[in-house]
Design an enzyme around this catalytic site. Structure first.
Site, short mmCIF file in Angstrom:
data_model
loop_
_atom_site.label_atom_id
_atom_site.label_comp_id
_atom_site.label_asym_id
_atom_site.label_seq_id
_atom_site.Cartn_x
_atom_site.Cartn_y
_atom_site.Cartn_z
N CYS B 169 19.81 6.65 10.98
CA CYS B 169 19.49 5.88 9.77
C CYS B 169 19.93 4.42 9.89
O CYS B 169 19.60 3.61 9.03
CB CYS B 169 20.16 6.51 8.56
N HIS B 309 22.75 1.17 0.82
CA HIS B 309 22.15 2.31 1.53
C HIS B 309 21.72 3.33 0.48
O HIS B 309 20.64 3.90 0.59
CB HIS B 309 23.16 2.89 2.52
N GLU B 320 30.02 4.70 -0.47
CA GLU B 320 29.50 3.34 -0.40
C GLU B 320 30.07 2.47 -1.51
O GLU B 320 30.39 1.30 -1.31
CB GLU B 320 27.96 3.32 -0.45
N LYS B 341 15.95 3.28 -2.13
CA LYS B 341 15.59 4.67 -1.84
C LYS B 341 15.24 5.45 -3.10
O LYS B 341 14.58 6.49 -3.02
CB LYS B 341 16.73 5.37 -1.08
N HIS B 346 14.30 8.38 1.45
CA HIS B 346 15.10 7.99 2.62
C HIS B 346 14.21 8.00 3.85
O HIS B 346 13.77 9.05 4.30
CB HIS B 346 16.27 8.98 2.78
N PHE B 405 23.57 9.12 9.89
CA PHE B 405 24.17 10.42 10.16
C PHE B 405 25.08 10.28 11.39
O PHE B 405 24.71 9.65 12.37
CB PHE B 405 23.10 11.47 10.50
#
Lengths: 345, 418
Positions: B169, B309, B320, B341, B346, B405
């Site tokens: 990602c 994100h 975050e 997102k 995503h 990830f």
């Protein structure tokens, strides 16, 4: 000693009948947490082991020689090493009586037949995430794929991180496992086995991982590190349509400004099959003469994404052993072609 | 000498729009691109929703990129569409492209399970693969990770360096960041950078659904992704691509190019925590932001907006939120934060590139797009997440985060070009 032996699979289906496997491989002694191994593919296991060995060899442990965020991690990985055996239960449960894959069965039964951690095994970045976790590395990072030249890019990225001051130490490397049926099928589809049909020789897929620890000379000296050699120059070129691969590789060598004699060459060629571009001819065109030539691929097979770091490690050993200047070629499949020049310190 | 780096071309392809204009219109209108999956029959899957690109003109793309004609992997097509848009938008001449750098972010090879269904009958991988290899014109079992890079590079006869970044990602953000660094350091003059991804296939969607990180709200797709909302249940997968053309400021001015914004800084870090979870205190993510701020020569109080994100998973959003506060201090409470997102889903490798494009447009169009579906404030997500709709923006900088990830983090900072 050659690691090449007939494949334990295939039964004549694949044009290439041999591979180079790492036998009796056990990653457990190198893992901080034993249970991590069940999340890891074989390429990740090999990456973790090779990274630990490189750091131990350099006498570096994150949080001691350098802060975790001062250590960069740049790596290269190959085509996903998903052995078909891992998804066989899923396929079986998802195939209808007509022999065709059935999305309804897949949703109702197939997904229940595999372990949830499958995703962690097929994500391309996982080998290097496991390395960072196992070693506590938190610095700048990137992962490239999937061929030999891309492994060379990982090394170059590590050098750049040092030269720009982004990192004080770079752990660079690659891992790849091509010793299973799906990898063989993919390589055959890509045409990489074609010379086996015409000449009875060719690329031998291997498996493995190789890592190097890079530091600025002053930092290595300051901590009293053993230094194998210095990267004095490197050269990258991209092949594109309309330009012969041999010309691209010749341009790589010209870009090194290495005309004259080098002590040794670590070749990325096996020089066994006639369809291969001969590195000896390239060196001649680039007016480079070599004292000795070392060819690892006939012994360990082609490690693709891990080939460049492995060849550089061999180059470093040759430099330490007395070679004034060692040329390391990273010419492989894919558009990126590279070479490094190592000097004795 | 350090070059200033500017963005002179953009292309995007997502579920909320297949062009820059449509994407921006959808984003600022707060329109969700998440719907029931239609590219394959997902009706038996536990998760049946995603941010799907609906208006991809394959026949047009096949004419434009004949080398890709046989490709089955949607990320190839999405990437070609977005990169083609960006190159056209920048008005790059062929000669400039041949010397350009190309950096492409992707996540994983697409593997078509139906190809190996014979495994159930034969019980033998060898015999299954034999059948495939002997079939005339059999499609590739795995699309090589560098396939999009190769097609794009060969199409434009590009020879200025090709990189395929597969940092999950974080790949899109890293692709842009690496291109930015090479331009700034004088290694190249022009770069085409971006990422493409599609996990809208049975194995990827099924595999991700097993990880228990996806929202299961199949009945309300457009509301299923709720970053920073107290009721969020998980993220929603999507597909898309975005590419940027970046140049040195000097080169862009010389050729009279339109300049959208400037790239100011880039940073990356690793959590070194677990592959299954983000570091809960957000230290790794904060480190990435701090590195980007330092790289840009800025102070935290000079960051005017954050493109988060913001995946919508319970753990990620809290981490975050903590990370932004660590990196920006008091400034974190004073600036707008948006999570695209909520609308796009995503996009895995492509998410960073798409969100970078949104960040550039935030500066260029003076508007912060909203975070949709944020109706219930989470006390653990206590920053200004722009939930009321688009907001006018006069700030000078936007920081864009991507956290992958396995704990790979990357951050970009864009600045207004004046």
């Amino acid at each position: 000693m050659k690691a090449i032996s007939p494949t334990r699979f295939g039964g004549g289906v694949f044009d290439c009948p041999v591979c180079a496997e790492v036998n009796n491989f056990d990653p457990q002694p190198y893992l901080n947490e034993a249970k991590m191994v069940r999340l890891m593919n074989r390429d990740a296991q090999m990456a973790v082991v090779a990274a630990r060995l490189a750091l131990e060899n350099a006498g570096i442990k994150a949080r001691s020689a350098y802060r975790p965020d001062e250590i960069a991690l740049f790596g290269a990985t190959g085509l996903a090493g998903l052995p078909l055996g891992e998804v066989a239960p899923l396929i079986t449960a998802s195939t209808g009586s007509n022999g065709l894959f059935d999305l309804d069965l897949f949703g109702r039964l197939g997904l229940k037949a595999v372990r949830p951690i499958l995703s962690f095994k097929i994500l391309s970045n996982m080998p290097f995430c496991f390395v960072s976790i196992n070693e506590g590395i938190q610095g700048p990072n990137a992962i490239y794929a999937p061929w030999e030249g891309n492994g060379a890019q990982a090394v170059e990225a590590g050098i750049r991180a040092l030269s720009t001051g982004d990192a004080k130490c770079s752990l660079v490397g690659g891992c790849d496992v091509k010793t299973h049926e799906l990898a063989f099928a993919s390589l055959q589809q890509l045409g990489l086995f074609s010379s086996w049909c015409s000449t009875g020789t060719g690329i031998v897929p291997g498996e493995g991982a190789a890592f190097l620890v890079l530091e600025m000379e002053r930092d290595a000296r300051a901590r009293g590190a053993r230094m194998y050699g210095a990267v004095s120059s490197f050269s990258f070129r991209t092949s594109c349509p309309g330009k012969a691969m041999s010309q691209t590789r010749e341009d790589v060598l010209q870009g090194l400004n290495a005309q004259g004699a080098v002590s040794a060459v670590v070749s990325s060629s096996s020089e066994v099959h006639s369809s291969e571009i001969k590195e000896s001819s390239l060196l001649k065109s680039a007016r480079i003469s070599a004292g000795i030539t070392l060819r690892p691929k006939p012994y360990v097979g082609d490690l693709f994404a891990a080939a460049a770091p492995l060849q550089l490690a061999l180059g470093a050993l040759l430099t330490e052993a007395g070679g004034a200047q060692v040329l390391v070629n990273c010419f492989g499949h894919g558009s990126t072609q590279a070479a490094f020049l190592l000097d004795k310190i | 000498m350090r070059n200033r780096v500017v963005i002179t071309g953009m292309g995007v392809c997502t579920g909320i729009g297949g062009s820059i204009a449509a994407f921006w219109e959808g984003l600022t209108a707060g329109r969700s691109g998440i719907c029931l999956v239609s590219v394959f029959d997902a009706s038996a899957l536990p998760i049946r929703i995603a941010g799907e690109v609906k208006d991809l003109n394959l026949s047009k793309l096949k004419c434009a990129f004949p080398a890709a004609a046989g490709e089955r992997d949607r990320k190839i097509w999405l990437g070609l569409e977005a990169a083609g848009q960006a190159v056209r938008d920048a008005g790059l001449e062929e000669e400039m492209l041949s010397d350009a750098l190309l950096v492409v972010g992707v996540s994983l090879e697409t593997f078509f399970l139906g190809d190996v269904s014979a495994l159930a009958r034969t019980g033998s991988a060898t015999r299954t693969l034999q059948g495939i290899l002997q079939a005339p014109q059999a499609p590739w079992l795995q699309t090589p990770l560098d396939r999009l890079t190769q097609i794009l590079g060969d199409h434009y006869r590009q020879a200025g360096g090709r990189y395929t970044n597969c940092s999950a990602c974080a790949a899109g953000t890293q692709a842009i960041g690496e291109g930015f660094r090479m331009l700034r350091d004088g290694m190249v003059k022009v770069a085409v950078v971006g990422a493409s991804d599609s996990v809208l296939n049975p194995l990827a969607m099924g595999g991700f659904s097993l990880l228990q990180i996806l929202s299961k709200e199949n009945h309300t797709p457009e509301r299923a992704c709720r970053p920073f909302d107290a009721t969020r249940q998980g993220t929603v997968l999507g597909e898309g691509a975005a590419f940027l053309v970046m140049e040195t400021l000097e080169g862009a001015l010389q050729r009279g190019a339109r300049i959208y914004s400037e790239v100011l800084g880039y940073g990356s870090s690793l959590d070194a925590y677990r592959v299954t979870d983000p570091e809960p205190d957000g230290k790794g993510a904060a480190l990435s932001m701090a590195k980007a701020i330092t790289d840009a020569g800025l102070r935290p109080e000079q960051i005017d907006c954050v493109n988060a994100h913001g995946t919508g998973t319970p753990k990620n959003d809290i981490a975050e939120n903590r990370a932004i506060k660590q990196a920006l201090g008091r400034r974190a409470f004073e600036i707008p934060i948006t999570a695209n997102k909520s609308m796009t889903g995503h996009l895995i490798a492509a998410s960073g590139a798409v969100e970078a494009t949104a960040s550039v447009l935030t500066l260029f169009e003076n508007t912060v797009p909203p975070t949709i579906n944020l109706a219930h404030r989470d006390p653990d997500c206590d920053l200004d997440y722009v939930s009321e709709g688009s907001r006018p923006f006069k700030g000078q900088t936007v920081l864009s985060n991507s956290f992958g990830f396995g704990g790979q983090n990357a951050t970009l900072i864009f600045g207004r070009y004046e």
